[in-house]
Design a protein around this motif. Sequence first.
Motif, short mmCIF file in Angstrom:
data_model
loop_
_atom_site.label_atom_id
_atom_site.label_comp_id
_atom_site.label_asym_id
_atom_site.label_seq_id
_atom_site.Cartn_x
_atom_site.Cartn_y
_atom_site.Cartn_z
N SER A 151 -27.85 -30.54 24.43
CA SER A 151 -27.43 -31.28 25.62
C SER A 151 -26.87 -32.63 25.22
O SER A 151 -27.39 -33.28 24.30
CB SER A 151 -28.60 -31.47 26.59
OG SER A 151 -29.09 -30.22 27.03
N PHE A 152 -25.82 -33.07 25.92
CA PHE A 152 -25.18 -34.35 25.68
C PHE A 152 -25.02 -35.08 27.01
O PHE A 152 -25.27 -34.52 28.09
CB PHE A 152 -23.80 -34.15 25.03
CG PHE A 152 -23.86 -33.46 23.69
CD1 PHE A 152 -24.03 -34.19 22.53
CD2 PHE A 152 -23.77 -32.07 23.61
CE1 PHE A 152 -24.09 -33.55 21.31
CE2 PHE A 152 -23.83 -31.43 22.39
CZ PHE A 152 -23.99 -32.17 21.24
N ALA B 265 -26.89 -35.49 16.48
CA ALA B 265 -26.47 -36.01 17.78
C ALA B 265 -27.62 -35.96 18.79
O ALA B 265 -27.83 -36.90 19.57
CB ALA B 265 -25.27 -35.23 18.30
N GLU B 266 -28.36 -34.87 18.78
CA GLU B 266 -29.48 -34.75 19.72
C GLU B 266 -30.57 -35.77 19.41
O GLU B 266 -31.18 -36.35 20.31
CB GLU B 266 -30.04 -33.33 19.65
CG GLU B 266 -31.04 -33.02 20.74
CD GLU B 266 -31.47 -31.58 20.70
OE1 GLU B 266 -31.80 -31.03 21.76
OE2 GLU B 266 -31.48 -30.99 19.60
N THR C 147 -29.99 -38.72 17.97
CA THR C 147 -29.46 -40.05 18.25
C THR C 147 -29.59 -40.39 19.73
O THR C 147 -29.75 -41.57 20.08
CB THR C 147 -27.99 -40.11 17.81
OG1 THR C 147 -27.89 -39.72 16.43
CG2 THR C 147 -27.43 -41.51 17.96
N GLN C 148 -29.53 -39.40 20.62
CA GLN C 148 -29.65 -39.68 22.05
C GLN C 148 -31.01 -40.24 22.42
O GLN C 148 -31.15 -40.88 23.47
CB GLN C 148 -29.40 -38.40 22.85
CG GLN C 148 -27.97 -37.90 22.77
CD GLN C 148 -27.76 -36.67 23.61
OE1 GLN C 148 -27.18 -36.73 24.67
NE2 GLN C 148 -28.23 -35.54 23.14
N GLU C 149 -31.99 -40.04 21.58
CA GLU C 149 -33.33 -40.55 21.87
C GLU C 149 -33.54 -41.98 21.40
O GLU C 149 -34.60 -42.55 21.61
CB GLU C 149 -34.38 -39.64 21.22
CG GLU C 149 -34.32 -38.20 21.74
CD GLU C 149 -35.32 -37.30 21.05
OE1 GLU C 149 -36.02 -37.80 20.15
OE2 GLU C 149 -35.42 -36.13 21.42
N VAL C 150 -32.55 -42.55 20.73
CA VAL C 150 -32.63 -43.94 20.28
C VAL C 150 -32.15 -44.83 21.42
O VAL C 150 -31.09 -44.61 22.00
CB VAL C 150 -31.77 -44.17 19.02
CG1 VAL C 150 -31.81 -45.64 18.60
CG2 VAL C 150 -32.27 -43.28 17.88
N GLU C 151 -32.93 -45.86 21.74
CA GLU C 151 -32.58 -46.78 22.80
C GLU C 151 -32.14 -48.11 22.22
O GLU C 151 -32.72 -48.59 21.25
CB GLU C 151 -33.78 -46.99 23.73
CG GLU C 151 -34.14 -45.75 24.54
CD GLU C 151 -35.29 -46.01 25.49
OE1 GLU C 151 -35.98 -47.04 25.30
OE2 GLU C 151 -35.50 -45.21 26.42
N VAL C 152 -31.13 -48.69 22.84
CA VAL C 152 -30.57 -49.97 22.41
C VAL C 152 -30.77 -50.96 23.54
O VAL C 152 -30.56 -50.64 24.72
CB VAL C 152 -29.07 -49.82 22.06
CG1 VAL C 152 -28.49 -51.17 21.64
CG2 VAL C 152 -28.89 -48.81 20.94
N ALA C 153 -31.15 -52.18 23.18
CA ALA C 153 -31.39 -53.20 24.19
C ALA C 153 -30.12 -53.49 24.97
O ALA C 153 -29.03 -53.55 24.42
CB ALA C 153 -31.90 -54.48 23.53
N ARG C 154 -30.28 -53.66 26.28
CA ARG C 154 -29.14 -53.91 27.16
C ARG C 154 -28.63 -55.32 26.92
O ARG C 154 -29.40 -56.29 26.89
CB ARG C 154 -29.58 -53.73 28.60
CG ARG C 154 -28.46 -53.76 29.61
CD ARG C 154 -29.02 -53.44 30.97
NE ARG C 154 -29.63 -52.11 30.98
CZ ARG C 154 -30.42 -51.68 31.96
NH1 ARG C 154 -30.70 -52.45 32.98
NH2 ARG C 154 -30.95 -50.45 31.89
N PRO C 155 -27.31 -55.50 26.75
CA PRO C 155 -26.79 -56.85 26.50
C PRO C 155 -26.96 -57.75 27.71
O PRO C 155 -26.84 -57.32 28.86
CB PRO C 155 -25.30 -56.61 26.17
CG PRO C 155 -24.99 -55.28 26.77
CD PRO C 155 -26.24 -54.48 26.72
N VAL C 156 -27.23 -59.02 27.44
CA VAL C 156 -27.47 -60.00 28.49
C VAL C 156 -26.14 -60.63 28.88
O VAL C 156 -25.28 -60.90 28.03
CB VAL C 156 -28.46 -61.08 28.00
CG1 VAL C 156 -28.77 -62.07 29.12
CG2 VAL C 156 -29.75 -60.41 27.52
N ASP C 157 -25.96 -60.89 30.18
CA ASP C 157 -24.74 -61.53 30.66
C ASP C 157 -24.64 -62.96 30.14
O ASP C 157 -25.63 -63.70 30.12
CB ASP C 157 -24.71 -61.54 32.19
CG ASP C 157 -24.60 -60.13 32.77
OD1 ASP C 157 -24.08 -59.26 32.05
OD2 ASP C 157 -25.05 -59.91 33.91
N ARG C 158 -23.44 -63.34 29.72
CA ARG C 158 -23.21 -64.68 29.20
C ARG C 158 -23.17 -65.69 30.37
O ARG C 158 -22.69 -65.36 31.45
CB ARG C 158 -21.90 -64.74 28.43
CG ARG C 158 -21.76 -63.66 27.36
CD ARG C 158 -22.50 -64.03 26.11
NE ARG C 158 -22.39 -62.98 25.10
CZ ARG C 158 -21.41 -62.94 24.20
NH1 ARG C 158 -20.46 -63.84 24.22
NH2 ARG C 158 -21.40 -61.97 23.28
#
Length: 779
Positions: A74-75, A431-432, A434-445
């Motif tokens: 699944s993607f 690929a499957e 990598t989908q489980e890796v979470e990246v911090a959401r960028p903060v608004d400038r």
Amino acid sequence: MQRPNKGKTPRRPGPKKTANIDKDPVGVYCRIRPLGVEDEECCLEMISSSTIQLHAPDGLKANRNGEYKETQYSFKKAFGINTNQLELFEDVAKPLIEDLIHCKNGLLFTYGVTGSGKTFTMTGSPGEGGLLPRSLDMLFNSIGPFQAKRFVFKPDDKNGMEIQGQVDALLERQKRESQPTVPKTPSSRQKADPELADMINSEEACKSENVDEDCCYSVFVSYIEIYNNYIYDLLEDAPFDPIRPKAPQSKILREDQNHNMYVAGCTEVEVKSTEEAFEVFWTGQKKRRIANTELNRESSRSHSVFTVKLAQAPLDADGDHILQDRNQVNVSQLCLVDLAGSERNSRTRAEGSRLREAGNINQSLMTLRTCMEVLRENQMCGTNKMVPYRDSKVTHLFKNYFDGEGKVRMIVCVNPKADDYDETMLVMRFAEMTQEVEVARPVDRPICGLTAGRRHRNRVFRDEMTRRMDERGGSGSSVDDTALLDQMMESLPALPRCELLDPADDQTLPRLMEVLERRHRVRQMMMEQFNKSATTLKSMFQQFDSQINSKETIVHDQRSKLSEKEKVINSQKSELERLEKKSKTLEYKIDILQKTTNMYEQDKRSLQQELETREQRLHRELTEKKRMEQRMQGMVTDTKHKWEKECERRVNAKQLEMQNKLWVKDEKLKQLKAIVTESSGSGFPSERPEKPERPSRERDHMRSASPSPLQGNVFKTRGGGQAVQFTDIETLRQECAMASSRKRHSGSGDGAAHMEDIENRAPVPSTSSNLGYQKRRKP
């Protein structure tokens, strides 16, 4: 038995993790490439818009249990073979351009097996532009009217931006235009590549509506490649020497003051349009390393990174100029990465440099996979393992994105043909995961707190001023003069009726003269007022002239100071370039020394291991030697005791033998003496000889042995002793004294014969006391 509907292969359930609203998973998309041949066997099937089923080809269908092996993946979204470039761009890259305009970073890379369509997805072809040209087109369509002039934004070579004033930017532009063009390489003198034309249709152009009009923007692009784990600048304009061509110098990674990784000394080109940006990209693309392999005619042998950097700064309160505050400058970037394809040497049949390139490509992709696995484990299991970013330049360069500096998107390109089944399965698993890796959401400038709509108000004001100036200085000047003349005529007294009907009329002419005099006085007053206004205006003009002269003097002084400052700046720039070259040289030497140190450390560790192994072996040999010495000492002691006993036994036997020989000799001498004595004193009565005593070992221990009268050979026995074989035997014989006296008295000659017989024979043992003694030699 075939299973018609086989679900997704079950995976080991991992620990449950809590939902985090501050993090977003890595967006992974899948794109299927069409088959090259229609009748070719396919191992891939698209079930839904987000699910793909992978089944083994005919030769590998049955597993150990004889079942058919089918796996589903699944993607976030899957794109079939009929998906065009515009649909892919709108779903994947368009949100990243929106974030780029709103000061947020982004990373988009393609991943897959060699020949799966990664370069086509990223670059495209004429008429079917890929993600890169479409992203550039959307960016310039959105910020086109709000771009700053060239050299207003200037990179500071430390991954930051500086703002120059209008005058400095103008001088910079004039200076760049006055400089002679640098001679280019022969390949760059050719005409523009035909693939630049018709990349994107005008009907497919995209534009962002959420653009801050109160900011000025400028776009900088850079293009690098990572080849054999070294970074090279594809836009570096190095002079071409056809006689001694020099290899390009590799670049190093550095960390700026915000702990972001960047390529030091990388060329950043300011571009103002889509065509100019794509032309810069194509200039670097021609320098990229590609080669022909068994699987792909134009296989990428390096990872390419095209970086689009957007610098923006707010306008001042008047909405006319850029705010000269470096802290208000926001820089965001989008990295478009075309990873080289993983490949197996058994299929590509690579040799030499191609084999080395394939090894480095596979190693860097393996490092990327390891980093994703460690990140996933740290997030799901709560561990704090170190992520090996530094093992590869690819992961080290994009370390900040995975730590929360922007959104990460990955496009997995797959080739559905059956020959790529094994490699496609590995790509799908990666690929499957990598989908489980979470990246911090960028903060608004943070945004500058000035009033919105400054640019619009300034534009309206300028339009109004232009309109008024056009009205005053253009075709409306004559109309204004006529109206002014009419107004002045209306202010004069009205003329009375001037008709003279009677020659004696003396009232009309005086009234006319009075009115004319009043008009004359009004005219004089207007003339005086006009003269005063002209005098005032003249004085103002003179004042303005003096001010202009003083301003020109000041400008002249400022220009002289500016020329001096330019000289100082040039000298400082030359000194800075010298120091930068020295710094690069020192960094290169440090890099070489670091590599040498690592080599020496590896040699040291290997030598230490070898030394420890040899010490252990030597210790074992020494222990064995000690045990052998102890065993040999015991054997030597036992052998020594044995031979001492044997020697003592042989010495005793030899002494006894010699004593026996000596006793036999003494016995012979005594018998001979007795015979001689008897023959000389035959008239006297014979006395019986005393029986000689047999020598004993105790008595004759110290007596020396005389030579034996017996002759024989000595042989060694099996038990360690000796045996004697006689070769000559002597017999002694003695008769009774009475008989001998009778014989001698008879006067016969038997006495002499008897004596001779005694001398020539050995004694014979006898039981009679009158007989002689015979001694036999012991062996």
